[in-house]
Scaffold this motif. Structure first.
Motif, mmCIF file in Angstrom:
data_model
loop_
_atom_site.group_PDB
_atom_site.id
_atom_site.type_symbol
_atom_site.label_atom_id
_atom_site.label_comp_id
_atom_site.label_asym_id
_atom_site.label_seq_id
_atom_site.Cartn_x
_atom_site.Cartn_y
_atom_site.Cartn_z
ATOM 1 N N TYR A 47 0.856 -1.184 0.000
ATOM 2 C CA TYR A 47 0.000 0.000 0.000
ATOM 3 C C TYR A 47 0.893 1.235 0.000
ATOM 4 O O TYR A 47 1.878 1.302 0.750
ATOM 5 C CB TYR A 47 -0.900 0.009 1.235
ATOM 6 C CG TYR A 47 -1.764 1.254 1.329
ATOM 7 C CD1 TYR A 47 -2.940 1.365 0.608
ATOM 8 C CD2 TYR A 47 -1.381 2.335 2.127
ATOM 9 C CE1 TYR A 47 -3.721 2.506 0.672
ATOM 10 C CE2 TYR A 47 -2.154 3.480 2.206
ATOM 11 C CZ TYR A 47 -3.326 3.565 1.475
ATOM 12 O OH TYR A 47 -4.095 4.705 1.551
ATOM 13 N N VAL A 48 0.540 2.206 -0.835
ATOM 14 C CA VAL A 48 1.298 3.454 -0.906
ATOM 15 C C VAL A 48 0.561 4.523 -0.103
ATOM 16 O O VAL A 48 -0.613 4.808 -0.351
ATOM 17 C CB VAL A 48 1.478 3.915 -2.369
ATOM 18 C CG1 VAL A 48 2.261 5.224 -2.413
ATOM 19 C CG2 VAL A 48 2.185 2.837 -3.187
ATOM 20 N N ILE A 58 -4.783 2.916 8.032
ATOM 21 C CA ILE A 58 -4.408 1.902 7.051
ATOM 22 C C ILE A 58 -4.646 0.509 7.616
ATOM 23 O O ILE A 58 -5.180 -0.376 6.939
ATOM 24 C CB ILE A 58 -2.936 2.074 6.634
ATOM 25 C CG1 ILE A 58 -2.745 3.422 5.931
ATOM 26 C CG2 ILE A 58 -2.493 0.933 5.721
ATOM 27 C CD1 ILE A 58 -1.305 3.794 5.685
ATOM 28 N N ALA A 59 -4.261 0.308 8.868
ATOM 29 C CA ALA A 59 -4.500 -0.981 9.518
ATOM 30 C C ALA A 59 -5.996 -1.258 9.619
ATOM 31 O O ALA A 59 -6.459 -2.375 9.362
ATOM 32 C CB ALA A 59 -3.855 -0.994 10.902
ATOM 33 N N ASN A 73 6.936 -3.344 8.741
ATOM 34 C CA ASN A 73 7.528 -2.279 7.932
ATOM 35 C C ASN A 73 8.619 -1.501 8.654
ATOM 36 O O ASN A 73 9.061 -0.461 8.163
ATOM 37 C CB ASN A 73 6.423 -1.323 7.467
ATOM 38 C CG ASN A 73 5.487 -1.977 6.466
ATOM 39 O OD1 ASN A 73 5.787 -2.044 5.276
ATOM 40 N ND2 ASN A 73 4.345 -2.477 6.949
ATOM 41 N N GLY A 74 9.073 -2.010 9.800
ATOM 42 C CA GLY A 74 10.165 -1.364 10.518
ATOM 43 C C GLY A 74 9.836 0.034 11.001
ATOM 44 O O GLY A 74 10.705 0.918 11.046
ATOM 45 N N LEU A 87 4.057 0.467 2.099
ATOM 46 C CA LEU A 87 3.879 -0.396 3.259
ATOM 47 C C LEU A 87 3.412 -1.772 2.815
ATOM 48 O O LEU A 87 2.427 -1.884 2.073
ATOM 49 C CB LEU A 87 2.851 0.200 4.229
ATOM 50 C CG LEU A 87 3.145 1.582 4.808
ATOM 51 C CD1 LEU A 87 2.005 2.004 5.730
ATOM 52 C CD2 LEU A 87 4.466 1.588 5.563
ATOM 53 N N ARG A 88 4.095 -2.800 3.272
ATOM 54 C CA ARG A 88 3.628 -4.157 2.984
ATOM 55 C C ARG A 88 2.511 -4.499 3.953
ATOM 56 O O ARG A 88 2.553 -4.144 5.128
ATOM 57 C CB ARG A 88 4.769 -5.166 3.060
ATOM 58 C CG ARG A 88 5.443 -5.308 4.392
ATOM 59 C CD ARG A 88 6.473 -6.448 4.377
ATOM 60 N NE ARG A 88 5.863 -7.693 3.993
ATOM 61 C CZ ARG A 88 6.192 -8.391 2.895
ATOM 62 N NH1 ARG A 88 7.133 -7.949 2.104
ATOM 63 N NH2 ARG A 88 5.571 -9.522 2.606
ATOM 64 N N LEU A 89 1.484 -5.182 3.458
ATOM 65 C CA LEU A 89 0.308 -5.513 4.249
ATOM 66 C C LEU A 89 0.274 -6.975 4.675
ATOM 67 O O LEU A 89 -0.728 -7.453 5.215
ATOM 68 C CB LEU A 89 -0.967 -5.185 3.456
ATOM 69 C CG LEU A 89 -1.087 -3.738 2.980
ATOM 70 C CD1 LEU A 89 -2.369 -3.549 2.182
ATOM 71 C CD2 LEU A 89 -1.054 -2.770 4.151
#
Length: 244
Positions: A47-48, A58-59, A73-74, A87-89
């Motif tokens: 997700y951008v 977003i979560a 995502n650190g 962001l990786r989901l």
């Protein structure tokens, strides 16, 4: 000479019979052989971040625990994200299933009476209804992720439980003016379709404190959409709310 001709004729007949009993083989065209989608899984949805996003929103949109999303995502404990950030989901290395199998809904005959049992959860009794009105649409794990409560336009919406406002905005499509409250490390609650938001991100609110004014839902009728999330997963709010 005659004997040789007879032997040759017999051999020819045996050869013909053998061909008649040979099993036919299907012709396989290379173009017709397709690789199974299961053998080539897709890794990691991304997700951008756009303007108005927060890690919490977003979560929430993706039914994830914000702490897991940060870990994957650190992202530090301040949960700060930037516009354009990818962001990786899904967890690192996790495969996204190519095929989704859905179970056919069970048929219910008119003579059956379906009354779902809603066991109360720990913490029940510390929550209150976010506004007055009737439940126009109940919780459905495969559809509605909360309760739609019909009321009057502009009536007060209150915090169902004390906590901190972690989102106050209108960037989540389908929720209108939305308020999200973090109550503890387990629960979030969300209040959508508002006409006006009365609190800002970062504010601490008490149980029963006004946080918004009820607005209109998709059908242009006064409605509050109310959700409770348990570590990112939607649950039926009635399992925590007092009976009516």
């Amino acid at each position: 000479m005659k004997r040789a001709a007879t032997l040759a004729l017999a051999a020819l007949m045996l050869l013909t019979a053998g061909c008649a009993f040979e099993t036919p083989r299907a012709k396989v065209s290379r173009a017709s052989v397709k690789q199974s989608p299961r053998s080539t899984p897709t890794f990691g949805e991304v997700y951008v971040v756009t303007k108005g996003d927060t890690l919490y929103s977003i979560a929430f949109r993706n039914n994830l625990d914000y702490r897991q999303l940060a870990e994957w995502n650190g992202i530090g404990s301040d949960y700060r994200i930037n516009i354009g950030q990818r962001l990786r989901l899904t967890p690192p290395g996790a495969a996204v299933a190519a095929d989704v199998v859905t179970q056919a809904p069970q048929r219910v005959t008119p003579t059956q009476s379906v009354q779902p049992v809603l066991p109360m959860l720990d913490g029940a009794g510390t929550w209150e209804w976010p506004t007055r009105g009737t439940v126009a649409r109940g919780f459905d794990a495969g559809g509605n992720k909360g309760l739609d409560i019909a009321g009057e336009l502009g009536q007060i919406v209150v915090a169902s439980r004390g906590g901190r406002v972690v989102y106050s905005g209108a960037a989540l499509k389908g929720y209108g003016e939305l308020v999200i409250i973090k109550h503890d490390e387990q629960y979030l609650s969300a209040y959508g379709y508002n006409r006006k938001r009365l609190v800002n991100e970062g504010e601490e609110v008490g149980p029963g404190q006004p946080i918004a004014e009820l607005g209109e839902g998709p059908a242009q009728k006064p409605l509050l959409h109310f959700e409770i999330r348990d570590r990112g997963r939607p649950l039926d709010p009635r399992r925590l709310l007092p009976a009516r």
